[in-house]
Design a protein around this motif. Structure first.
Motif: not given
Length: 476
Positions: A414-418, A407-410, A141-150, A155-159
């Motif tokens: 570009e990655g955050h905009i997409h 975060y994640p800075q990697v 719930p809330g997402g443990q990461n920022q990805g679609w698979h959570s 686009h945030k990990a609110l968990f």
């Protein structure tokens, strides 16, 4: 006749995993991703599972919706699938789970029994085929990461910001551990897939807490603990918990359209080795087992230019990675068993009802590059260029000092905009277009669509499966 259950649970012994007699076991297998946790590139919808399901419910109505998804879950993984995987010599299947099979967000204190019935069916099928299973909680719930698979839809990990979410998932793991504590075919629990804790301390605190609570009801099963930042970073880990293996994920950019082709140069081999060593430094330094919970390239389709050459490079890359794991006696679970043709060991036949129905939508989704996994902006430049002015605007208006702080800075800016524009907003709206293809379908037609995912209606990626069979046959 089902094989005799192992006498006791597997356990950690130094750097290895051993059985009841102390024999070292190297776990080699795959994951049932796309089944009890659906993902966009695996089955074809855009965005996030819960958004797609909401759109499907709107189009189909409750009765047809329940029928279709019950049939999908029934057909996707059966004893036939388990027997096929066992025939390759694999000995452990990772089961990614969406927490929503167990918890209704509007009634979070109740653990739903249908979740256990669903997972029991997979565990039993694998056990009957002589294979262990690892239970992987893939969404939170809330997402443990920022990805679609959570499957958070954001686009945030609110968990990490809500104690209630954390309490809820500890309670769920306690219920799961009570249910499976006497099942010796369960190799262990993977409490959290690909955590991404921006502060790098909340994850360790949650691991310590959930480990203690699980041990209170199930002292025997191994816990497989992912590193932070998508199972790739252990730099902030401070301690080793008892009877735990530590899990990293080892994807190589050379296995994807955006990466350089793998041709087996000494430099490329050295890069793969160094990337692996960086991820396992913590495990080697602390003398604990390594489990590679995910890795594997993606594959070109016959419609793509020089697809045979591309796929040969990807198979060679996979072979090089497996040789690294063999030298370290590393347990692994390749991603992925079954999909619609991008990465799976088997994939849904293009001539099935599901693939014929969705062909125009899948082509559009690929052209738009809505899925992060395997996006090919180099091939679809017209669409890629739409986003370049936005990226340029951000770069022009934001100081270099702050541009890549998020975060994640990697991912870089570009990655955050997409993530926000394509994978979240655009994809959410496209869920209604996906669902519209199912409008007016009869029960019989819905059954045929779901049955497209049966193993007998899938194509086997023989080159990949032979590589895995050969590696599984290697002595540990």
């Amino acid at each position: 006749m089902s094989p005799t259950p192992p006498k006791a649970c597997l356990r950690v012994d130094g750097t290895g995993i051993v059985d009841a007699d102390g024999n070292r076991i190297i776990l080699k297998g795959t994951a049932t991703g796309g089944h009890t946790n659906m993902e966009n590139f695996i089955t074809g919808y855009p965005g996030h599972e819960h958004e797609m399901r909401a759109a499907m419910l709107e189009v189909l109505g409750r009765e047809k919706y329940d029928f279709f998804f019950d049939k999908f879950l029934e057909y996707f993984f059966t004893p036939h699938d388990a027997s096929f995987l066992a025939s390759l010599g694999l000995n452990c299947i990772r089961i990614p789970i969406n927490y929503r099979h167990f918890i209704d967000d509007l009634n979070p204190s109740v653990i739903k029994p249908e979740g256990f019935r669903l997972i029991d069916r997979i565990v039993t099928a694998c056990a009957d085929a002589g294979m262990y299973t690892i239970l992987d909680m893939h969404t939170f719930p809330g997402g443990q990461n920022q990805g679609w698979h959570s499957d958070a839809g954001i686009h945030k990990a609110l968990f990490w910001n809500f104690k209630d979410f954390q309490n809820r998932m500890v309670d769920l793991w306690v219920a799961i551990a009570k249910h499976y504590r006497d099942n010796t075919w369960v190799a262990g629990y993977n409490p959290m897939n690909e955590p991404a804790d921006p502060d790098h301390v909340n994850l360790q605190a949650w691991y310590k807490r959930v480990e203690k609570e699980i041990r209170a009801v199930d002292p025997n099963h191994i816990l497989f603990l992912d590193g932070n930042t998508y199972a790739m970073d252990f730099s902030a880990f401070k301690e080793v918990l008892p009877n735990c293996a530590y899990a990293m994920h080892d994807y190589a950019s050379m296995g994807f359209p955006s990466g350089e082709p793998y041709v087996g140069t000494p430099e490329q081999k050295e890069f793969l080795q160094k990337s692996y060593e960086r991820k396992v430094e913590f495990m080697k330094g602390r003398g604990v087992p390594i489990w590679n919970g995910e890795f594997g390239p993606v594959y070109a389709s016959e419609a793509e230019h020089e697809y045979k050459k591309i796929n040969e490079q990807r198979y060679n890359l996979l072979g090089q990675q497996l040789s690294i794991y063999t030298s370290d006696k590393t347990s692994w679970s390749i991603w992925l068993y079954k999909d619609i043709g991008f990465q799976g060991m088997v994939y849904v036949n293009p001539e099935t009802p599901y693939m014929r129905l969705l062909k125009p939508f899948l082509e559009k989704k690929k052209r738009l590059g809505l899925d992060k996994w395997g996006r090919d902006d180099g091939r679809f430049r017209d669409v890629a260029q739409v986003y370049e002015p936005v990226i340029r605007h951000f770069r022009e208006e934001i100081s270099e000092r702050f541009l890549n702080r998020r975060y994640p800075q990697v991912w870089k800016i570009e990655g955050h905009i997409h993530r926000v524009l394509r994978e979240t907003l655009f994809s959410e709206i496209m869920c209604w277009e996906y669902a519209s293809f199912f409008e007016g379908k009869s029960m019989e037609e819905l059954d045929e669509l779901a049955a497209s995912f049966k193993l007998e209606n899938c194509v086997r990626r023989e080159e990949l499966n032979e590589i895995l069979r050969a590696d599984a046959a290697r002595a540990g």
